[in-house]
Design an enzyme around this catalytic site. Structure first.
Site, PDB file in Angstrom:
ATOM      1  N   HIS A 245       0.835  -1.211   0.000  1.00 32.25           N
ATOM      2  CA  HIS A 245       0.000   0.000   0.000  1.00 32.25           C
ATOM      3  C   HIS A 245       0.864   1.254   0.000  1.00 32.25           C
ATOM      4  O   HIS A 245       0.979   1.957   0.987  1.00 32.25           O
ATOM      5  CB  HIS A 245      -0.955  -0.008   1.195  1.00 32.25           C
ATOM      6  CG  HIS A 245      -2.024  -1.044   1.054  1.00 32.25           C
ATOM      7  ND1 HIS A 245      -1.988  -2.240   1.737  1.00 32.25           N
ATOM      8  CD2 HIS A 245      -3.122  -1.081   0.270  1.00 32.25           C
ATOM      9  CE1 HIS A 245      -3.049  -2.966   1.388  1.00 32.25           C
ATOM     10  NE2 HIS A 245      -3.754  -2.286   0.500  1.00 32.25           N
ATOM     11  N   ARG A 248       3.103   3.643  -5.484  1.00 34.27           N
ATOM     12  CA  ARG A 248       2.989   2.951  -6.783  1.00 34.27           C
ATOM     13  C   ARG A 248       1.617   2.267  -6.903  1.00 34.27           C
ATOM     14  O   ARG A 248       1.031   2.215  -7.975  1.00 34.27           O
ATOM     15  CB  ARG A 248       4.125   1.940  -6.973  1.00 34.27           C
ATOM     16  CG  ARG A 248       4.298   1.506  -8.434  1.00 34.27           C
ATOM     17  CD  ARG A 248       5.476   0.571  -8.619  1.00 34.27           C
ATOM     18  NE  ARG A 248       6.750   1.193  -8.315  1.00 34.27           N
ATOM     19  CZ  ARG A 248       7.449   1.950  -9.167  1.00 34.27           C
ATOM     20  NH1 ARG A 248       6.999   2.160 -10.383  1.00 34.27           N
ATOM     21  NH2 ARG A 248       8.590   2.498  -8.801  1.00 34.27           N
TER      22      ARG A 248
HETATM   23 ZN   LIG Z   1      -5.868   0.198  -2.564  1.00 33.02          ZN
END
Ligand SMILES: [Zn+2]
Length: 512
Positions: A245, A248
């Site tokens: 998370h 990118r």
């Molecule tokens: Zn997400």
């Protein structure tokens, strides 16, 4: 009377008929105010005492350098308009009042000042960016901008957000490298097959910027292009360095949204406000995602809720992470120099804000079944003029994009599985240490890549993308087929894994 000195006037004044008068000498070029002050000084009154001047017949004489001369025998009389003591106190009182008012406005109006300066700055920046003005004018604007920036810096004080410095962009926009995307890149950006791994962070920022321009959001909503850059930088700085998370992932989700907008020609059926909501929600949807996380796929109890962490307490166990992403998104937008929505009136802003919140909250996988079921009911008689239908479709679209890695080519998709597993394992390790229940799909000792992916592709991804395909058949080739291919590939891998296990098992049995 000393009229022989031409540049000097003189007057005899007598305030008290019994006393001998005072003589004052003044320049013919001084102001009436100076003469009044001179009178006050001569008579021992406070400097700003109001005066009137009477001649020997009692007629009022205007106080200025051209007033008629007089003599000791016919002195003028100076009459103070208010008591000297009172005027003195009044002056003192006025001074104190002015000082207090100044202190107050310094303390309370600093934010107004910042907004005003920022607005002026934004206006100037917009002029520089949009109008392509002559070099001289640009130079002038630059120096104005610099001056304003210095002014802002000097006015800046602790009233501004400094408890979380990340909310203010760290880098200066003019030094932000500008990438010129090639025609090839711009074309590729419109496809789910875009290789998201070959770009540096600044290049991804440029791509995101490009999408906002290309979809004409900047033009239609009169966005300041530099505010857009600053906002994106600030978004970037508020994604954490998680294995999965991270920024990118934000880029991937937004790029997939952009692809869907292009492939499904969503601009033909959605308003530009809807497009803005879809794109902005995608950009913001995982802001400040903490490093111990929930799989946003098929679980109900999350680490956040189990551990009764601060966020879960703050949001009463209702989508704590997603609520947090929203809150951070609007904290960023609340800063004037990052507010890409500054040109909207209050009602439109409210509508956009509500739209973004709805979409970010829809990315909570705990609500997957509920949202998909609601969409399936609508899809066969879908009505693009029905607001509820459109909102539901937007929720499904952001969900699709959020978990769309397996739509991408194998070599792009596969590294994401490793990233996600790494993030899960970090979480399950921590859960074990804290004595919390560990979800089997997060357990280092139980999970393999194929087992992690097969169920997810089969029961979550394919049914959702197939539902969307009913409305947009054009996604079959570029999105649904790759999902089916990926499922088959992982099934083969799983068989190979099991085959190897079986062979090993038999070998072990023989040895016994
Ligand atoms: Zn997400």
């Amino acid at each position: 009377m000393f009229s022989e000195v031409p540049s000097v006037g003189s007057l005899i004044t007598n305030n008290d008929e019994s006393a001998f008068g005072e003589q004052v000498v003044f320049s013919r070029f001084c102001s009436p105010f100076d003469i009044k002050e001179l009178f006050c000084t001569a008579l021992g009154l406070p400097r700003n005492t109001g005066l009137s001047l009477l001649d020997s017949t009692g007629a009022m004489v205007s106080i200025d350098p051209t007033m008629p001369h007089n003599t000791e025998r016919s002195p003028y009389k100076v009459v103070p308009l208010s008591g000297g003591q009172l005027a003195d106190k009044e002056e003192l009182f006025q001074n104190v009042l002015t000082q207090v008012a100044e202190q107050f406005s310094r303390a309370f109006k600093i934010n107004d000042l910042k907004t005003e300066v920022t607005n002026r700055l934004a206006m100037l920046e917009k002029r520089v960016e949009l109008d392509g003005m002559k070099v001289v004018q640009i130079e002038k604007c630059r120096s104005d901008i610099k001056k304003l920036q210095e002014e802002m810096a000097s006015k800046n004080n602790s009233h501004f957000i400094d408890d979380n410095k990340k909310l203010t962009p760290r880098r200066d926009v003019p030094s932000y490298p500008k990438y010129h995307l090639s025609q090839e890149t711009m074309e590729a950006l419109r496809q789910p097959s875009f290789d998201v791994w070959q770009w540096e962070h600044n290049e991804m920022l440029s791509c995101l910027e490009h999408m906002y321009h290309e979809l004409e959001l900047v033009k239609d909503f009169n966005m300041n292009p530099i505010t857009l850059k600053r906002w994106l930088l600030c978004i970037h700085d508020n994604y954490r360095m998680n294995p999965f998370h991270n920024f990118r992932h934000c880029f991937c989700v937004t790029q997939m949204m952009y692809s869907m907008i292009c492939i499904c020609s969503l601009q033909e059926m959605f308003t530009q406000v809807d497009i803005l909501i879809l794109m902005t929600a995608a950009v913001c949807h995982d802001l400040d995602h903490p490093d111990t996380t929930t799989r946003k796929t098929h679980i109900l109890l999350t680490y956040q809720v189990n551990a009764r962490t601060e966020l879960a307490v703050r949001y009463n166990d209702i989508s704590p992470l997603e609520n947090h992403h929203c809150a951070v998104a609007f904290q960023i937008l609340s800063q004037p120099d990052c507010n890409i929505f500054s040109s909207f009136d209050a009602d439109t802003f409210k509508q956009i804000r509500q739209g973004i919140i709805t979409l970010i909250l829809a990315t909570d996988m705990a609500r997957h079944g509920e949202i998909l079921d609601s969409f399936k009911i609508k899809v066969d008689s879908f009505d693009f003029t029905d607001e509820e239908h459109v909102t539901c479709l937007k929720m499904v679209l952001i969900k699709c994009c959020d978990i769309s890695n397996e739509v991408r080519p194998m070599e792009v998709a596969e590294p994401w599985v490793d990233c996600l597993l790494e993030e899960y394992f970090m979480q399950s390790d921590r859960e074990k240490v804290e004595g919390l229940p560990v979800a089997p799909f997060m357990d280092r000792e139980k999970v393999t890549k194929p087992t992690a992916q097969i169920g997810f592709i089969k029961f979550v991804l394919i049914p959702m993308f197939e539902a969307v395909m009913k409305l947009f058949p054009q996604i079959e080739d570029v999105m649904v087929q790759p999902l089916r291919g990926s499922r088959e590939r992982y099934e083969q891998l799983k068989q190979i894994d099991e085959g190897t296990y079986e062979v090993r098992g038999r070998g072990a049995a023989k040895e016994k």
